[in-house]
Scaffold this active site. Structure first.
Site, PDB file in Angstrom:
ATOM      1  N   LYS A 115      45.235  40.464  51.648  1.00 24.61           N
ATOM      2  CA  LYS A 115      45.258  41.909  51.919  1.00 24.61           C
ATOM      3  C   LYS A 115      44.365  42.281  53.103  1.00 24.61           C
ATOM      4  CE  LYS A 115      46.653  43.839  47.485  1.00 24.61           C
ATOM      5  NZ  LYS A 115      46.361  44.816  46.429  1.00 24.61           N
ATOM      6  N   LYS A 196      56.524  36.048  47.474  1.00 24.33           N
ATOM      7  CA  LYS A 196      56.793  36.679  46.176  1.00 24.33           C
ATOM      8  C   LYS A 196      57.447  38.045  46.383  1.00 24.33           C
ATOM      9  CE  LYS A 196      52.883  39.456  45.050  1.00 24.33           C
ATOM     10  NZ  LYS A 196      51.846  39.968  44.252  1.00 24.33           N
ATOM     11  N   LYS A 199      56.534  45.045  46.234  1.00 20.87           N
ATOM     12  CA  LYS A 199      56.859  46.413  46.635  1.00 20.87           C
ATOM     13  C   LYS A 199      56.297  46.735  48.014  1.00 20.87           C
ATOM     14  CE  LYS A 199      53.062  47.605  43.528  1.00 20.87           C
ATOM     15  NZ  LYS A 199      52.763  47.866  42.144  1.00 20.87           N
TER      16      LYS A 199
HETATM   17  P1  AMP Z   1      50.764  44.857  40.910  1.00 22.29           P
HETATM   18  O1  AMP Z   1      52.047  45.497  41.273  1.00 22.29           O
HETATM   19  O2  AMP Z   1      50.176  44.028  41.994  1.00 22.29           O
HETATM   20  O3  AMP Z   1      49.792  45.805  40.264  1.00 22.29           O
HETATM   21  O4  AMP Z   1      51.150  43.811  39.787  1.00 22.29           O
HETATM   22  C1  AMP Z   1      51.353  44.170  38.451  1.00 22.29           C
HETATM   23  C2  AMP Z   1      51.759  42.992  37.615  1.00 22.29           C
HETATM   24  O5  AMP Z   1      53.040  42.500  38.016  1.00 22.29           O
HETATM   25  C3  AMP Z   1      50.802  41.799  37.720  1.00 22.29           C
HETATM   26  O6  AMP Z   1      50.678  41.215  36.443  1.00 22.29           O
HETATM   27  C4  AMP Z   1      51.496  40.889  38.678  1.00 22.29           C
HETATM   28  O7  AMP Z   1      51.136  39.541  38.488  1.00 22.29           O
HETATM   29  C5  AMP Z   1      52.946  41.114  38.313  1.00 22.29           C
HETATM   30  N1  AMP Z   1      53.836  40.813  39.446  1.00 22.29           N
HETATM   31  C6  AMP Z   1      53.866  41.455  40.642  1.00 22.29           C
HETATM   32  N2  AMP Z   1      54.800  40.915  41.450  1.00 22.29           N
HETATM   33  C7  AMP Z   1      55.352  39.879  40.746  1.00 22.29           C
HETATM   34  C8  AMP Z   1      56.381  38.916  41.048  1.00 22.29           C
HETATM   35  N3  AMP Z   1      57.008  38.910  42.218  1.00 22.29           N
HETATM   36  N4  AMP Z   1      56.714  38.019  40.085  1.00 22.29           N
HETATM   37  C9  AMP Z   1      56.081  38.015  38.879  1.00 22.29           C
HETATM   38  N5  AMP Z   1      55.108  38.904  38.549  1.00 22.29           N
HETATM   39  C10 AMP Z   1      54.748  39.816  39.460  1.00 22.29           C
END
Ligand code: AMP
Ligand code: TRP
Length: 331
Positions: A115, A196, A199
């Site tokens: 980041k 990965k 968003k």
């Molecule tokens: P965040 O959107 O970064 O707050 O992520 C929220 C949750 O979603 C966390 O547990 C991440 O590990 C999971 N997560 C986000 N992107 C992925 C992805 N591409 N595949 C699997 N898990 C994800």
């Protein structure tokens, strides 16, 4: 009454549209774990502001994530659903945990490095983000933390901090375990299986947002990059793109990877992708309907208030224990 149920805690940042990666990596497990555990599911707004957020957008996204939790099947009567910033213990324990964390530990965090890469100015909050995440988890003495694979390193730090506190001040914190989905702990981008699904990717065709209309979902999946050849075969190293789509298929349909492979034997990618899109739509469309009902019902405010009250009860007690052990005077 002693509550013997194990505790689960997790959170998602309100910093953009949630994707199918968030659903498969995290939310789907939130829903299943609430059957057997005492659960705390937050919208981590304090984490979201570690990068600049527009206040109106933050308000909208916070409500959107909370409504998606409920639409996905989290039952607010069983699980506490709340905003991280509504429970003051997070900010307080976050500071206490920051003082136990070393610069070196934070410098090694790959999420921070990613980041911060290429930025002229990086907020100090982004740097200490993992200490706040540790506090989130330890404030409830959570046993299990359902997350995607990208949170592994943050969970390791949390475990280290719990152990450090326990050895310095006496046994107090539960050392938490991460809980990853068996398939799909890292859902990859539709346009590039080396990244990965996220968003924050500027190419919206690379992810499926949970609120994408069915036709958009169909189009994105039909355009998803596929490996050369035509066999629907699970081989993450040799066929990363098809394997990623198969993981999504398995998670959406409830079939195993072997069953998906058998179903499409000899059929090529075309019919597989078409039916994958229908599987995704079949899961997301009803969720989207519930989402819109929840948003228009006005029920969220009360759910979040009750969730925060319930969460505060647990977290305040833990923070009091920490304060006492660290040598703070009683307030
Ligand atoms: P965040 O959107 O970064 O707050 O992520 C929220 C949750 O979603 C966390 O547990 C991440 O590990 C999971 N997560 C986000 N992107 C992925 C992805 N591409 N595949 C699997 N898990 C994800
Ligand atoms: N860092 C997590 C993410 O980006 C979000 C998060 C904050 C979290 N606090 C948490 C996840 C506590 C699990 C438990 O996905």
């Amino acid at each position: 009454m002693v509550n013997a149920m194990k505790k689960v805690l997790s959170g998602i940042q309100p910093s953009g549209q949630l994707t199918l990666g968030n659903y498969i990596g995290a939310i789907k497990n939130f829903v299943s774990l609430q059957e057997t555990h005492e659960c705390f599911f937050m919208v981590v707004d304090l984490h979201a502001i570690t990068v600049p957020q527009d206040p109106a957008a933050l308000r909208e996204q916070s409500q959107s994530v909370a409504a998606l939790y409920l639409a996905a099947g989290i039952d607010p009567k069983r699980s506490a659903v709340y905003m991280q910033s509504h429970v003051r213990a997070h900010a307080e324990l976050g500071w206490l945990m920051t003082t136990l964390t070393s610069m070196g530990e934070l410098e090694r965090m790959t999420q921070f490095k990613d980041k911060a890469a290429g930025k002229d100015s990086v907020g100090a909050g982004l740097f200490v983000y993992p200490s706040l995440m540790a506090a989130d988890i330890l404030a409830y003495n959570a046993d299990l933390v359902p997350v995607g694979d990208d949170q592994k390193q943050h969970l390791e730090l949390t475990r280290d901090l719990a152990g450090r506190f326990n050895s310095r001040y006496g046994d107090f914190f539960t050392v938490p375990q991460p809980y990853f989905p068996e398939i799909g702990a890292r859902i990859m981008s539709l346009d590039d299986a080396s990244k990965k699904m996220s968003k924050s990717n500027p190419n919206a065709g690379s992810y499926i947002a949970l609120l994408d209309p069915p036709d958009v979902i169909r189009k994105k999946i039909s355009r998803a990059t596929t490996d050369s050849g035509r066999e629907v075969k699970y081989d993450p190293a040799g066929k990363p793109e098809v394997s990623n789509l198969m993981g999504i298929y398995a998670q959406m349909s409830g079939l195993s990877l072997q069953e998906v492979e058998a179903k499409y034997e000899g059929q090529g990618y075309g019919s597989f992708k078409k039916e994958l899109a229908e599987q995704v739509v079949a899961q997301l469309e009803p969720m989207q309907q519930r989402y819109h009902e929840i948003r228009s019902s006005g029920m969220l405010e009360e759910v979040l208030r009750e969730g925060a009250a319930k969460a505060s009860e647990t977290a305040e007690l833990v923070v009091e224990g920490v304060r006492e052990r660290m040598g703070f005077l009683k307030r």
